[in-house]
Design a protein around this motif. Structure first.
Motif, PDB file in Angstrom:
ATOM      1  N   GLU A 314       0.835  -1.205   0.000  1.00 60.86           N
ATOM      2  CA  GLU A 314       0.000   0.000   0.000  1.00 60.86           C
ATOM      3  C   GLU A 314       0.866   1.250   0.000  1.00 60.86           C
ATOM      4  O   GLU A 314       0.606   2.205  -0.745  1.00 60.86           O
ATOM      5  CB  GLU A 314      -0.917   0.011   1.225  1.00 60.86           C
ATOM      6  CG  GLU A 314      -1.785   1.263   1.308  1.00 60.86           C
ATOM      7  CD  GLU A 314      -2.627   1.335   2.556  1.00 60.86           C
ATOM      8  OE1 GLU A 314      -3.129   2.432   2.873  1.00 60.86           O
ATOM      9  OE2 GLU A 314      -2.776   0.302   3.239  1.00 60.86           O
ATOM     10  N   TRP A 315       1.918   1.245   0.821  1.00 58.53           N
ATOM     11  CA  TRP A 315       2.838   2.391   0.824  1.00 58.53           C
ATOM     12  C   TRP A 315       3.459   2.586  -0.559  1.00 58.53           C
ATOM     13  O   TRP A 315       3.621   3.722  -1.021  1.00 58.53           O
ATOM     14  CB  TRP A 315       3.936   2.165   1.869  1.00 58.53           C
ATOM     15  CG  TRP A 315       3.563   2.554   3.268  1.00 58.53           C
ATOM     16  CD1 TRP A 315       2.333   2.460   3.847  1.00 58.53           C
ATOM     17  CD2 TRP A 315       4.437   3.079   4.267  1.00 58.53           C
ATOM     18  NE1 TRP A 315       2.392   2.891   5.148  1.00 58.53           N
ATOM     19  CE2 TRP A 315       3.657   3.274   5.435  1.00 58.53           C
ATOM     20  CE3 TRP A 315       5.783   3.393   4.309  1.00 58.53           C
ATOM     21  CZ2 TRP A 315       4.206   3.791   6.620  1.00 58.53           C
ATOM     22  CZ3 TRP A 315       6.327   3.894   5.490  1.00 58.53           C
ATOM     23  CH2 TRP A 315       5.555   4.099   6.623  1.00 58.53           C
ATOM     24  N   GLN A 316       3.837   1.474  -1.210  1.00 56.55           N
ATOM     25  CA  GLN A 316       4.432   1.582  -2.548  1.00 56.55           C
ATOM     26  C   GLN A 316       3.478   2.281  -3.514  1.00 56.55           C
ATOM     27  O   GLN A 316       3.889   3.169  -4.269  1.00 56.55           O
ATOM     28  CB  GLN A 316       4.775   0.192  -3.082  1.00 56.55           C
ATOM     29  CG  GLN A 316       5.995  -0.456  -2.466  1.00 56.55           C
ATOM     30  CD  GLN A 316       6.322  -1.763  -3.156  1.00 56.55           C
ATOM     31  OE1 GLN A 316       5.510  -2.703  -3.169  1.00 56.55           O
ATOM     32  NE2 GLN A 316       7.499  -1.843  -3.740  1.00 56.55           N
ATOM     33  N   LEU A 317       2.232   1.862  -3.499  1.00 51.17           N
ATOM     34  CA  LEU A 317       1.256   2.448  -4.423  1.00 51.17           C
ATOM     35  C   LEU A 317       1.014   3.925  -4.096  1.00 51.17           C
ATOM     36  O   LEU A 317       0.927   4.760  -5.004  1.00 51.17           O
ATOM     37  CB  LEU A 317      -0.058   1.673  -4.371  1.00 51.17           C
ATOM     38  CG  LEU A 317      -0.014   0.200  -4.799  1.00 51.17           C
ATOM     39  CD1 LEU A 317      -1.406  -0.406  -4.787  1.00 51.17           C
ATOM     40  CD2 LEU A 317       0.604   0.046  -6.178  1.00 51.17           C
ATOM     41  N   ARG A 318       0.908   4.240  -2.828  1.00 59.32           N
ATOM     42  CA  ARG A 318       0.608   5.622  -2.440  1.00 59.32           C
ATOM     43  C   ARG A 318       1.750   6.567  -2.805  1.00 59.32           C
ATOM     44  O   ARG A 318       1.518   7.660  -3.344  1.00 59.32           O
ATOM     45  CB  ARG A 318       0.295   5.680  -0.941  1.00 59.32           C
ATOM     46  CG  ARG A 318      -1.030   5.003  -0.581  1.00 59.32           C
ATOM     47  CD  ARG A 318      -1.256   4.931   0.916  1.00 59.32           C
ATOM     48  NE  ARG A 318      -1.380   6.269   1.525  1.00 59.32           N
ATOM     49  CZ  ARG A 318      -1.614   6.476   2.810  1.00 59.32           C
ATOM     50  NH1 ARG A 318      -1.749   5.433   3.631  1.00 59.32           N
ATOM     51  NH2 ARG A 318      -1.716   7.700   3.286  1.00 59.32           N
ATOM     52  N   VAL A 319       2.976   6.170  -2.511  1.00 55.62           N
ATOM     53  CA  VAL A 319       4.121   7.033  -2.821  1.00 55.62           C
ATOM     54  C   VAL A 319       4.316   7.145  -4.330  1.00 55.62           C
ATOM     55  O   VAL A 319       4.603   8.222  -4.855  1.00 55.62           O
ATOM     56  CB  VAL A 319       5.393   6.508  -2.127  1.00 55.62           C
ATOM     57  CG1 VAL A 319       6.637   7.216  -2.663  1.00 55.62           C
ATOM     58  CG2 VAL A 319       5.292   6.704  -0.612  1.00 55.62           C
ATOM     59  N   ALA A 320       4.143   6.038  -5.064  1.00 58.76           N
ATOM     60  CA  ALA A 320       4.275   6.079  -6.524  1.00 58.76           C
ATOM     61  C   ALA A 320       3.205   6.973  -7.145  1.00 58.76           C
ATOM     62  O   ALA A 320       3.425   7.562  -8.214  1.00 58.76           O
ATOM     63  CB  ALA A 320       4.183   4.672  -7.101  1.00 58.76           C
ATOM     64  N   ALA A 321       2.051   7.074  -6.477  1.00 62.02           N
ATOM     65  CA  ALA A 321       0.974   7.923  -6.984  1.00 62.02           C
ATOM     66  C   ALA A 321       1.160   9.389  -6.618  1.00 62.02           C
ATOM     67  O   ALA A 321       0.315  10.229  -6.949  1.00 62.02           O
ATOM     68  CB  ALA A 321      -0.364   7.427  -6.448  1.00 62.02           C
ATOM     69  N   GLY A 322       2.263   9.723  -5.934  1.00 65.03           N
ATOM     70  CA  GLY A 322       2.577  11.113  -5.638  1.00 65.03           C
ATOM     71  C   GLY A 322       2.356  11.539  -4.203  1.00 65.03           C
ATOM     72  O   GLY A 322       2.598  12.705  -3.853  1.00 65.03           O
ATOM     73  N   GLU A 323       1.921  10.647  -3.334  1.00 63.74           N
ATOM     74  CA  GLU A 323       1.735  10.994  -1.932  1.00 63.74           C
ATOM     75  C   GLU A 323       3.073  10.986  -1.199  1.00 63.74           C
ATOM     76  O   GLU A 323       4.046  10.383  -1.645  1.00 63.74           O
ATOM     77  CB  GLU A 323       0.778  10.006  -1.263  1.00 63.74           C
ATOM     78  CG  GLU A 323      -0.622   9.984  -1.849  1.00 63.74           C
ATOM     79  CD  GLU A 323      -1.536   9.022  -1.105  1.00 63.74           C
ATOM     80  OE1 GLU A 323      -1.298   8.777   0.101  1.00 63.74           O
ATOM     81  OE2 GLU A 323      -2.498   8.520  -1.725  1.00 63.74           O
ATOM     82  N   GLY A 324       3.099  11.640  -0.037  1.00 67.64           N
ATOM     83  CA  GLY A 324       4.294  11.626   0.798  1.00 67.64           C
ATOM     84  C   GLY A 324       4.352  10.377   1.643  1.00 67.64           C
ATOM     85  O   GLY A 324       3.487   9.492   1.560  1.00 67.64           O
ATOM     86  N   LEU A 325       5.372  10.272   2.477  1.00 65.98           N
ATOM     87  CA  LEU A 325       5.497   9.123   3.363  1.00 65.98           C
ATOM     88  C   LEU A 325       4.305   9.074   4.311  1.00 65.98           C
ATOM     89  O   LEU A 325       3.977  10.072   4.952  1.00 65.98           O
ATOM     90  CB  LEU A 325       6.799   9.208   4.159  1.00 65.98           C
ATOM     91  CG  LEU A 325       8.095   9.030   3.360  1.00 65.98           C
ATOM     92  CD1 LEU A 325       9.306   9.321   4.233  1.00 65.98           C
ATOM     93  CD2 LEU A 325       8.172   7.612   2.806  1.00 65.98           C
ATOM     94  N   PRO A 326       3.647   7.951   4.433  1.00 56.20           N
ATOM     95  CA  PRO A 326       2.439   7.866   5.261  1.00 56.20           C
ATOM     96  C   PRO A 326       2.686   8.110   6.745  1.00 56.20           C
ATOM     97  O   PRO A 326       1.800   8.594   7.447  1.00 56.20           O
ATOM     98  CB  PRO A 326       1.937   6.436   5.029  1.00 56.20           C
ATOM     99  CG  PRO A 326       2.489   6.071   3.682  1.00 56.20           C
ATOM    100  CD  PRO A 326       3.833   6.731   3.629  1.00 56.20           C
ATOM    101  N   LEU A 327       3.880   7.752   7.262  1.00 54.39           N
ATOM    102  CA  LEU A 327       4.185   7.940   8.679  1.00 54.39           C
ATOM    103  C   LEU A 327       5.585   8.521   8.840  1.00 54.39           C
ATOM    104  O   LEU A 327       6.457   8.326   7.986  1.00 54.39           O
ATOM    105  CB  LEU A 327       4.107   6.602   9.431  1.00 54.39           C
ATOM    106  CG  LEU A 327       2.733   5.917   9.541  1.00 54.39           C
ATOM    107  CD1 LEU A 327       2.885   4.555  10.211  1.00 54.39           C
ATOM    108  CD2 LEU A 327       1.746   6.784  10.299  1.00 54.39           C
ATOM    109  N   THR A 328       5.794   9.206   9.944  1.00 58.21           N
ATOM    110  CA  THR A 328       7.128   9.703  10.283  1.00 58.21           C
ATOM    111  C   THR A 328       7.875   8.621  11.054  1.00 58.21           C
ATOM    112  O   THR A 328       7.290   7.635  11.523  1.00 58.21           O
ATOM    113  CB  THR A 328       7.039  10.961  11.150  1.00 58.21           C
ATOM    114  OG1 THR A 328       6.437  10.618  12.412  1.00 58.21           O
ATOM    115  CG2 THR A 328       6.210  12.041  10.459  1.00 58.21           C
TER     116      THR A 328
END
Length: 644
Positions: A314-328
């Motif tokens: 899920e993180w891979q898809l979100r970041v590839a779609a232009g979102e930032g890192l989901p958590l610090t």
């Protein structure tokens, strides 16, 4: 977020990516070869596209065909999985040139970490500790031998390209260096098309600890460490997270080093920074060294997901779609402990030879996560890695998680092919591993005990005989008469030993077996049979192979009474293919004198090369195959002259 993505892979990882994509409402497109027409990942996808022949070079390595499939099916992005094209920078550039998104790092980042020598030079600049060694471009044999002497034996020769233990040789004495170098170079050239090597100091009590990182192209975080020290032939077998014995101080130091490595190359997506750790005297912040960075999702990523609660795909898809890192970094925490065991179709007593076969039975226990790309009825193909599944467990403590792993392995049932399940069970029950005393040499030191073949008891043979003769449901027996006992016989082969059995069926619920002179009684009580006083384990019958699900699965071949096959191959005259594969090299010529142990041929099967050796001294009479031939298991390759 993407509407639809193509997964440029097969098997377990393709299914894994599809599960997350489906949960996110993202459509999926599968690609498949001739061998995978009916595969699980094909059935799971919304759309499936045929891309070529069974060999990877004819299908899963054809980047142009895969990209066209993505365009034709309206995909916006391609997920590479791991293996195949996942770390190919030219493929990344081609994907982006076609107007698609590559769900992974940039081509530049992949190139930066693609060659071990250049990567280590880059890590030195980034302040990441590296193992002492020679990482230069000069590849003269004499120079490499001189460098090895200066480093000090033992040393490790490693291919600068690729991974998975290929092109790697341990050298303990100066006199062995030349032969080891030639062997490592030859394997590296075959596997990666690049024969260059580096030479490093060998850490005597090494542990393999890696750190999961995730970046958005600018910043990166780490999701803690995994211990992957349980290895054979440099291939991971059981992984766990977090690493046993890890201190907060060392975790912080390793995590910070891994983040520096990722940020030094502007890393985007999931990646793993692998460290070799000196385990002598316990873990310390100054005792870890950079080995390599895998610029992709790792096979063992589920244990990280289990302890962090993060879905890395899920993180891979979100970041590839232009979102930032989901958590610090501060928001990431560890909960409990997790293990992953890699279940393979392989013949452990024969030296972990990859195996093929049709899965007549496949079942995983409740309470364990099983990531698998196959189902009951599927065939393990000779063209690809023979992994059946990854069995993953989680618990509040390491001790609880390890007990759950043992239980999960005991509850896993595979029929139709030999597996490493008993070997995994032995590892999970290993006393040293239980204490957390692990290093990369554990399996090699205790190999004999870990690969001990489970004993076959008379009751196991009787149960296998009942399955072979269809005696569990007596209503199916043609000619059975309640008042007249029926006598039958059957012959079974297990672990290269033949057993001749006879049975007297005294009633629909009572049988008396003669098993090699031992009397065994089988009695039905309710819906269950008791055999030799023990509840009958479940069984699976596939044609002439019976699997009794006890001791992680015992396999018996039913002897066909009409089979008159001669055993000519057993006299050492014939060198045969132990499995289906590609003949990579023939090292023998007619009339050549050979000694026992000489390599006569090389067979490539399931992504590995297997040297076929002379079983005795002799003279080559015939060479029956040539390099480039695709052969079946049992095919005769070379014949020696009969002994006088």
């Amino acid at each position: 977020m993407f509407d639809r993505i193509l997964i440029a892979n097969r098997g377990e990882i393709a299914c894994r990516v599809m599960e997350t994509a489906r949960a996110m409402g993202v459509g999926t497109v599968a690609v498949y070869s001739d061998a995978d027409t009916g595969a699980k990942h094909v059935a799971m996808a919304d759309v499936a596209v045929h891309i070529g022949g069974s060999a990877p070079a004819e299908s899963y390595l054809r980047g142009d065909v895969i990209i066209q499939a993505a365009l034709d099916t309206g995909c916006r992005a391609i997920h590479p999985g791991y293996g195949f094209l996942s770390e190919n920078p030219e493929f990344v550039e081609a994907v982006e040139a076609a107007g698609l998104v590559f769900i992974g790092p940039s081509a530049q980042a992949i190139r930066a970490m693609g060659l071990k020598d250049a990567a280590k030079a880059l890590m030195v600049e980034a302040g990441v500790p590296v193992v002492p060694g020679y990482h230069g471009t000069e590849q003269d044999d004499a120079l490499l031998a001189e460098e090895a002497g200066e480093i000090g034996y033992p040393v490790l020769i490693k291919a600068v390209a690729g991974g998975g233990g290929k092109g790697m040789r341990l050298v303990e004495r100066a006199g062995d260096f030349t032969a080891a170098l030639a062997s490592a170079r030859g394997e590296a050239q075959t596997a990666f098309g690049n024969a260059d090597v580096l030479v490093e100091k060998f850490v005597s009590q090494p542990r393999h600890i890696e750190v999961q990182v995730f970046g958005d192209g600018t910043r990166a975080v780490h999701l803690f460490e995994r211990d992957c020290s349980l290895q054979r032939r440099h291939q991971k077998v059981i992984e766990e997270a977090p690493a046993p014995g890890m201190t907060q101080e060392m975790r912080a130091a390793m995590g910070a080093a891994a983040v520096r490595a990722a940020e030094a190359i502007g890393y985007a997506g999931a990646g793993t920074v692998e460290f070799i750790v000196d385990g002598a005297g316990g873990l310390s912040p100054d005792g870890f060294f950079f080995m390599e960075m895998n610029t992709r999702l790792q096979v063992e990523h589920p244990v990280t997901e289990a302890i962090t609660g993060v879905d890395l795909v899920e993180w891979q898809l979100r970041v590839a779609a232009g979102e930032g890192l989901p958590l610090t970094q501060e928001q990431l925490t560890i909960t409990g402990h997790a293990f992953e065991a890699r279940l393979y179709a392989e013949d452990v007593p024969a030296g972990f030879l990859p195996a093929t076969g049709t899965l007549s039975h496949l079942r995983f226990p409740d309470g364990a996560r099983a990531d698998s790309g196959v189902r009951a009825g599927d065939t393990i193909s000779p063209f690809y890695d023979p992994m059946i599944a990854k069995v993953i467990v989680h618990g509040p403590t390491r001790a609880v998680a390890l007990k759950r792993l043992s239980a999960a392995l005991r509850g896993t049932k595979v029929g139709g092919t030999v597996t490493n399940l008993a070997f995994l069970g032995a590892l999970a029950g290993h006393a040293g591993f239980g204490r957390g005393d692990v290093d990369t040499g554990l399996i090699a030191r205790d190999l004999e005990a870990l690969t001990e073949v489970p004993g076959v008891a008379p009751r196991h043979l009787a149960v296998a005989g009942m399955a072979a003769l269809n005696l569990f449901e007596l209503s199916d027996m043609a000619g059975f008469t309640l008042w007249q006992p029926l006598r039958r016989s059957v012959s079974l082969i297990s672990q290269d030993e033949r057993y001749d059995l006879t049975v007297e069926v005294l009633s629909p619920v009572r049988q008396r077996w003669d098993v090699a002179g031992r009397e065994v009684w089988a009695e039905r009580r309710g819906d269950l049979w008791q055999v030799d006083g023990v509840p009958q384990p479940s069984v699976a019958l596939d044609k002439r192979v019976v699997t009794v699900f006890d001791h992680y699965g015992l396999t018996f071949e039913v002897v066909d009474p009409l089979d008159q096959a001669a055993g000519a191959a057993g006299d050492g005259n014939l060198i045969e293919a132990p499995m289906p594969g590609l003949v990579k090299a023939i090292d023998a010529t007619p009339g050549q004198s050979v000694a026992q142990g000489d390599r006569l041929a090389v067979l490539e099967a399931m992504k590995m090369e297997h040297g076929l050796l002379a079983a005795r001294d002799g003279v080559v009479a015939e060479v029956l195959a040539k390099a480039g031939d695709q052969v079946e298991a049992g095919a005769a390759l070379i014949r020696l002259e009969a002994e006088a």
